[in-house]
Design a protein around this motif. Structure first.
Motif, PDB file in Angstrom:
ATOM      1  N   ARG A 439     -14.947  -4.514  -6.757  1.00  0.00           N
ATOM      2  CA  ARG A 439     -15.985  -3.711  -6.122  1.00  0.00           C
ATOM      3  C   ARG A 439     -15.550  -2.256  -6.018  1.00  0.00           C
ATOM      4  N   PHE A 440     -16.479  -1.365  -6.322  1.00  0.00           N
ATOM      5  CA  PHE A 440     -16.267   0.078  -6.176  1.00  0.00           C
ATOM      6  C   PHE A 440     -17.351   0.612  -5.256  1.00  0.00           C
ATOM      7  N   ASP A 441     -16.956   1.375  -4.233  1.00  0.00           N
ATOM      8  CA  ASP A 441     -17.972   2.006  -3.403  1.00  0.00           C
ATOM      9  C   ASP A 441     -17.856   3.515  -3.539  1.00  0.00           C
ATOM     10  N   VAL A 442     -18.979   4.191  -3.440  1.00  0.00           N
ATOM     11  CA  VAL A 442     -19.046   5.627  -3.671  1.00  0.00           C
ATOM     12  C   VAL A 442     -18.066   6.376  -2.780  1.00  0.00           C
ATOM     13  N   ALA A 443     -17.945   5.944  -1.527  1.00  0.00           N
ATOM     14  CA  ALA A 443     -17.090   6.653  -0.580  1.00  0.00           C
ATOM     15  C   ALA A 443     -15.632   6.652  -1.010  1.00  0.00           C
ATOM     16  N   SER A 444     -15.237   5.695  -1.868  1.00  0.00           N
ATOM     17  CA  SER A 444     -13.864   5.638  -2.355  1.00  0.00           C
ATOM     18  C   SER A 444     -13.710   6.287  -3.722  1.00  0.00           C
ATOM     19  N   VAL A 445     -14.794   6.745  -4.299  1.00  0.00           N
ATOM     20  CA  VAL A 445     -14.754   7.390  -5.613  1.00  0.00           C
ATOM     21  C   VAL A 445     -14.769   8.908  -5.477  1.00  0.00           C
ATOM     22  N   ILE A 446     -15.516   9.422  -4.501  1.00  0.00           N
ATOM     23  CA  ILE A 446     -15.633  10.870  -4.324  1.00  0.00           C
ATOM     24  C   ILE A 446     -15.249  11.239  -2.907  1.00  0.00           C
ATOM     25  N   GLY A 461     -25.596   7.954 -11.522  1.00  0.00           N
ATOM     26  CA  GLY A 461     -24.816   7.858 -12.761  1.00  0.00           C
ATOM     27  C   GLY A 461     -24.431   6.429 -13.085  1.00  0.00           C
ATOM     28  N   TRP A 462     -24.067   5.653 -12.067  1.00  0.00           N
ATOM     29  CA  TRP A 462     -23.738   4.237 -12.294  1.00  0.00           C
ATOM     30  C   TRP A 462     -24.938   3.490 -12.864  1.00  0.00           C
ATOM     31  N   HIS A 463     -26.134   3.768 -12.325  1.00  0.00           N
ATOM     32  CA  HIS A 463     -27.343   3.120 -12.849  1.00  0.00           C
ATOM     33  C   HIS A 463     -27.536   3.460 -14.330  1.00  0.00           C
ATOM     34  N   THR A 464     -27.314   4.719 -14.700  1.00  0.00           N
ATOM     35  CA  THR A 464     -27.464   5.136 -16.100  1.00  0.00           C
ATOM     36  C   THR A 464     -26.484   4.384 -16.997  1.00  0.00           C
ATOM     37  N   LEU A 465     -25.222   4.325 -16.572  1.00  0.00           N
ATOM     38  CA  LEU A 465     -24.194   3.653 -17.375  1.00  0.00           C
ATOM     39  C   LEU A 465     -24.474   2.157 -17.477  1.00  0.00           C
ATOM     40  N   LEU A 466     -24.997   1.582 -16.402  1.00  0.00           N
ATOM     41  CA  LEU A 466     -25.343   0.157 -16.411  1.00  0.00           C
ATOM     42  C   LEU A 466     -26.511  -0.098 -17.374  1.00  0.00           C
ATOM     43  N   ASP A 467     -27.525   0.748 -17.307  1.00  0.00           N
ATOM     44  CA  ASP A 467     -28.698   0.574 -18.175  1.00  0.00           C
ATOM     45  C   ASP A 467     -28.348   0.740 -19.646  1.00  0.00           C
ATOM     46  N   ARG A 468     -27.344   1.574 -19.934  1.00  0.00           N
ATOM     47  CA  ARG A 468     -26.976   1.843 -21.320  1.00  0.00           C
ATOM     48  C   ARG A 468     -25.859   0.933 -21.830  1.00  0.00           C
ATOM     49  N   GLY A 469     -25.483  -0.063 -21.033  1.00  0.00           N
ATOM     50  CA  GLY A 469     -24.519  -1.055 -21.477  1.00  0.00           C
ATOM     51  C   GLY A 469     -23.078  -0.587 -21.495  1.00  0.00           C
ATOM     52  N   LEU A 470     -22.776   0.520 -20.800  1.00  0.00           N
ATOM     53  CA  LEU A 470     -21.412   1.029 -20.758  1.00  0.00           C
ATOM     54  C   LEU A 470     -20.627   0.483 -19.571  1.00  0.00           C
ATOM     55  N   LEU A 471     -21.312  -0.082 -18.599  1.00  0.00           N
ATOM     56  CA  LEU A 471     -20.715  -0.822 -17.491  1.00  0.00           C
ATOM     57  C   LEU A 471     -21.479  -2.130 -17.351  1.00  0.00           C
ATOM     58  N   HIS A 472     -20.815  -3.137 -16.823  1.00  0.00           N
ATOM     59  CA  HIS A 472     -21.455  -4.441 -16.632  1.00  0.00           C
ATOM     60  C   HIS A 472     -21.209  -4.891 -15.195  1.00  0.00           C
ATOM     61  N   GLY A 473     -22.280  -5.260 -14.509  1.00  0.00           N
ATOM     62  CA  GLY A 473     -22.168  -5.715 -13.131  1.00  0.00           C
ATOM     63  C   GLY A 473     -23.482  -5.534 -12.406  1.00  0.00           C
ATOM     64  N   ALA A 491     -14.530   1.175 -20.663  1.00  0.00           N
ATOM     65  CA  ALA A 491     -13.886   2.478 -20.454  1.00  0.00           C
ATOM     66  C   ALA A 491     -13.892   2.729 -18.944  1.00  0.00           C
ATOM     67  N   PRO A 492     -12.896   2.257 -18.218  1.00  0.00           N
ATOM     68  CA  PRO A 492     -12.984   2.212 -16.745  1.00  0.00           C
ATOM     69  C   PRO A 492     -13.076   3.560 -16.063  1.00  0.00           C
ATOM     70  N   TRP A 493     -12.649   4.650 -16.714  1.00  0.00           N
ATOM     71  CA  TRP A 493     -12.746   5.963 -16.085  1.00  0.00           C
ATOM     72  C   TRP A 493     -14.193   6.405 -15.889  1.00  0.00           C
ATOM     73  N   LEU A 494     -15.134   5.755 -16.580  1.00  0.00           N
ATOM     74  CA  LEU A 494     -16.544   6.119 -16.401  1.00  0.00           C
ATOM     75  C   LEU A 494     -17.030   5.818 -14.992  1.00  0.00           C
ATOM     76  N   LEU A 495     -16.316   4.978 -14.254  1.00  0.00           N
ATOM     77  CA  LEU A 495     -16.683   4.678 -12.873  1.00  0.00           C
ATOM     78  C   LEU A 495     -16.375   5.841 -11.938  1.00  0.00           C
ATOM     79  N   GLY A 496     -15.552   6.784 -12.377  1.00  0.00           N
ATOM     80  CA  GLY A 496     -15.146   7.882 -11.521  1.00  0.00           C
ATOM     81  C   GLY A 496     -16.180   8.987 -11.456  1.00  0.00           C
ATOM     82  N   ASP A 497     -15.815  10.070 -10.772  1.00  0.00           N
ATOM     83  CA  ASP A 497     -16.739  11.199 -10.678  1.00  0.00           C
ATOM     84  C   ASP A 497     -16.779  11.940 -12.008  1.00  0.00           C
ATOM     85  N   VAL A 498     -17.606  12.963 -12.072  1.00  0.00           N
ATOM     86  CA  VAL A 498     -17.830  13.670 -13.333  1.00  0.00           C
ATOM     87  C   VAL A 498     -16.541  14.290 -13.861  1.00  0.00           C
TER      88      VAL A 498
END
Length: 538
Positions: A439-446, A461-473, A491-498
Motif C-alpha cells: 500500500r502507498f498513501d499520498v501522505a507518505s509520497v509527498i 497521476g496514479w489514476h492516469t498510470l492505472l488507466d494506461r496499464g503502467l501500474l496495477h492495483g 517501473a516502481p519509481w512511477l509511484l513517486g512524485d513528479v
C-alpha cells in the motif's frame, strides 16, 4: 508552545487524530493542529521528555497525577477515550524502562544489575504491545484486519486472544494480496530451489549459482523476495519451495537471519569470469591510453563529463516512507553494470564531503593512480582485494522492465564514484532487494505541507498510470488522500512524485534505451520534468 513534532506525539482530544497523524476536519481534510492537542501535549510531554532528569519514582508520580487528572471529554469525538488510554500506556512504558535503568545503576557497585534492567525492559515492551494493540483494534480496524472467526461469540476478548486474531488477520490479508501479484508477471524467470523455515529465514539458489538469503513473513512471500534478482521486473521466478515446518497461522516475527557474508561475495566474484575479464580489459585499455603524468587531468575531465551527461538521481526511499510493516527482505552478491548505479550517496560525482582529508575530493585521483599503475597481470588480484576481500559495496536494487537500477545503500560510495568516473563496465557488490509495499498513501509520497493541490495531483497521476496499464492495483481514498493498493509496478519509481519519477525515467532511458517506450510511455514524455507533467496531467 510545543513544536508540531512534539504535539503529534499525542492523540488529539478534538478530532481523535492518532499519534503522528495530522489533525483533520470533519470531512477528513488536513487542518492546523487543534489548540486542545497543543495544550495536552505541553502537559504530557513534560512527563516523558522534560521529566527525564527526575528519578523514576518521581516521574511515576508525575504520570500518575497527569493521567488521573484527565476526565472524560464528552465533547470529544467518539473513541477518544481509547486513544487516551493508549497514550497513558505510552507514558508508563517510558517510566518503567527508566526505572529499570535507574535500579541497575543504583546497585552497580555491588551487583550485576542487568537482570533488573532486562526485567523492566521486558515489562515496558509488554506495555508497548498492549498500547499498540489497543490503538490498532479500536481506531483503524480497516487498516489492521482481524480473524473474525477466532473471535466469534466472544464478547470481551482477552488481549492475548485479540493479539492472536490480529496476527491471523494479518496473514490472511497478506496471502490474499500476494496471490494477486504474480498475475502481472508475463515472462518466466530463473529456476530456483528455495527453503523456508518457521522463523521466516529464507535461502534460495538459482540454477546459475546465484544465492539469495533473507526473510519472509510467510512462505507465499518467498517469490517476492526473489523478484529483485530476476532479469527484469516482469519475470516470475520458477520456484520449488521446501517448508522445514508446517505453514504458520500467523506471520513470522521479523528476525535477523544469516545474510550474505564475505565468503559469498568472494564466491560471486570468482563465479563470473566474463565480468571480471571485461573489467580488467577496460583497466588495461585506460593504462595504455592515459600516460601516468596525465592521470589527474584525465580523471578531472572524466568527472566533469560524467556529471554533465549522467548526473545522479535522487535517493530512492519511496518504500521506506510507507506505513506498512516489513514482510520480506533479501540480499545477494553479484557483478552489476556500473552504469546502472544512478545514486551513490555523495550527490556530485567525485565530490566527497568528509571530515578526514584523505577521504575527500583528493581520494579519486589518488585511487585512480594506484589502480592504473598496477601491473596488468596483477589487476585482477587488485580488484579482488579492494572489491571483495574488503567490506563489500552495498547496493539497493530497483528492478525495472528491462533490468535493474541501483542505489548505494551504505558502504562503497568512494569505489562506486571511481568506477563510474573511469567508465569501468562491471563491479562486484552485495545487493539488497527493495520489495514494493502493498500500500502507498499520498501522505507518505509527498510533503503534505505543499497543500491539497499537490495531494490531489498525485492521486490524479496514479489514476492516469492505472488507466494506461503502467501500474496495477486499486485506488481508494481516506478522506481526501488517495491510497494505492499495489499489485505490480513494472517501473516502481512511477509511484513517486513528479520529481522522482521524471529523474528515474531519464536515468532508465540512459541505461536501457527504449525500454519505457516499449512499456507504453511515449518518447515525448521522457524528455524532462515538464514533458512528464504534461503527459501525466494534461
Amino acid at each position: 508552545m510545543a513544536a508540531d513534532w512534539d504535539t503529534l506525539d499525542w492523540t488529539c482530544p478534538t478530532c481523535a487524530a492518532s499519534r503522528r497523524k495530522a489533525c483533520t476536519t470533519k470531512d477528513g481534510r488536513p487542518r492546523p493542529t487543534h489548540l486542545a492537542r497543543r495544550l495536552t501535549s505541553i502537559l504530557l510531554q513534560f512527563a516523558v521528555r522534560r521529566g527525564r532528569g527526575q528519578p523514576p519514582a518521581e516521574r511515576a508520580q508525575i504520570v500518575r497525577s497527569l493521567t488521573a487528572a484527565q476526565e472524560p471529554d464528552t465533547s470529544a469525538r467518539e473513541g477518544y477515550l481509547w486513544h487516551q488510554a493508549a497514550d497513558e500506556l505510552y507514558l508508563w512504558d517510558q517510566v518503567v524502562a527508566a526505572a529499570g535503568r535507574h535500579a541497575a545503576a543504583a546497585v552497580d557497585d555491588h551487583l550485576d544489575g542487568d537482570e533488573l534492567r532486562d526485567a523492566a525492559q521486558q515489562a515496558a515492551h509488554r506495555i508497548t504491545q498492549a498500547r499498540d494493540l489497543l490503538h490498532e483494534w479500536h481506531s483503524e480496524r480497516a487498516e489492521y484486519p482481524l480473524d473474525e472467526e477466532l473471535l466469534a461469540g466472544v464478547l470481551r476478548p482477552a488481549p492475548s486472544l485479540l493479539a492472536r486474531a490480529r496476527r491471523r488477520g494479518d496473514l490472511r490479508r497478506l496471502e490474499a494480496d500476494l496471490a494477486r501479484r504474480p498475475v502481472h508477471l508475463d515472462r518466466p524467470g530463473g529456476t530456483w530451489e528455495a527453503t523456508w523455515h518457521s522463523d521466516g529465514a529464507l535461502t534460495a539458489n538459482r540454477v546459475d549459482g546465484l544465492c539469495v538469503r533473507g526473510w519472509s513473513a510467510t512462505p507465499d512471500a518467498a517469490e517476492q523476495a526473489l523478484l529483485s534478482f530476476e532479469a527484469t521486473s516482469r519475470h516470475r521466478p520458477q520456484t520449488t519451495l521446501t517448508l522445514h515446518d508446517e505453514r504458520p497461522e500467523a506471520p513470522a516475527a521479523c528476525t535477523d537471519p544469516p545474510g550474505i557474508g564475505r565468503v559469498d561475495v568472494l564466491r560471486a566474484f570468482d563465479a563470473d569470469r566474463a565480468a571480471l575479464d571485461a573489467t580488467v580489459a577496460a583497466v588495461t585499455q585506460l593504462q595504455r591510453a592515459w600516460p601516468e603524468d596525465e592521470i589527474s587531468d584525465r580523471v578531472r575531465a572524466a568527472t566533469a563529463q560524467l556529471q554533465a551527461s549522467a548526473p545522479q538521481s535522487p535517493y530512492f526511499n519511496l518504500y521506506k516512507r510507507q506505513r506498512e510493516h516489513d514482510w520480506a527482505f533479501s540480499e545477494s552478491a553479484a557483478w552489476v553494470r556500473t552504469d546502472a548505479i544512478v545514486q551513490a550517496i555523495d550527490k556530485v560525482w567525485g565530490d566527497f564531503d568528509r571530515s578526514e582529508a584523505s577521504r575527500g575530493p583528493s581520494w579519486i585521483p589518488r585511487a585512480a593512480r594506484e589502480l592504473l599503475t598496477t601491473k596488468p597481470e596483477q589487476v585482477a588480484a587488485f580488484l579482488r582485494h579492494h572489491l571483495a576481500e574488503e567490506p563489500a559495496i552495498s547496493l539497493g536494487v530497483i528492478n525495472g522492465p528491462a533490468g535493474p537500477l541501483y542505489n548505494v545503500s551504505s558502504g562503497g560510495a568512494h569505489r562506486t564514484h571511481l568506477f563510474r568516473i573511469l567508465g569501468l563496465p562491471w563491479m562486484i557488490a552485495k545487493l539488497y532487494a527493495r520489495i514494493p509495499p502493498r500500500r502507498f498513501d499520498v501522505a507518505s509520497v509527498i510533503d503534505t505541507a505543499k497543500g491539497m493541490t499537490e495531494v490531489e495531483r498525485v492521486g490524479r497521476g496514479w489514476h492516469t498510470l492505472l488507466d494506461r496499464g503502467l501500474l496495477h492495483g486499486r485506488i481508494r481514498y481516506e478522506g481526501a488522500f488517495a491510497v494505492f493498493d499495489l499489485d505490480h509496478a513494472p517501473a516502481p519509481w512511477l509511484l513517486g512524485d513528479v520529481g522522482l519519477a521524471s529523474a528515474y525515467n531519464t536515468a532508465y532511458e540512459r541505461v536501457y534505451p527504449g525500454a519505457l517506450t516499449e512499456l507504453g510511455i511515449p518518447a515525448t514524455a521522457l524528455t524532462g520534468r515538464k514533458a512528464w507533467e504534461q503527459w501525466l496531467y494534461g
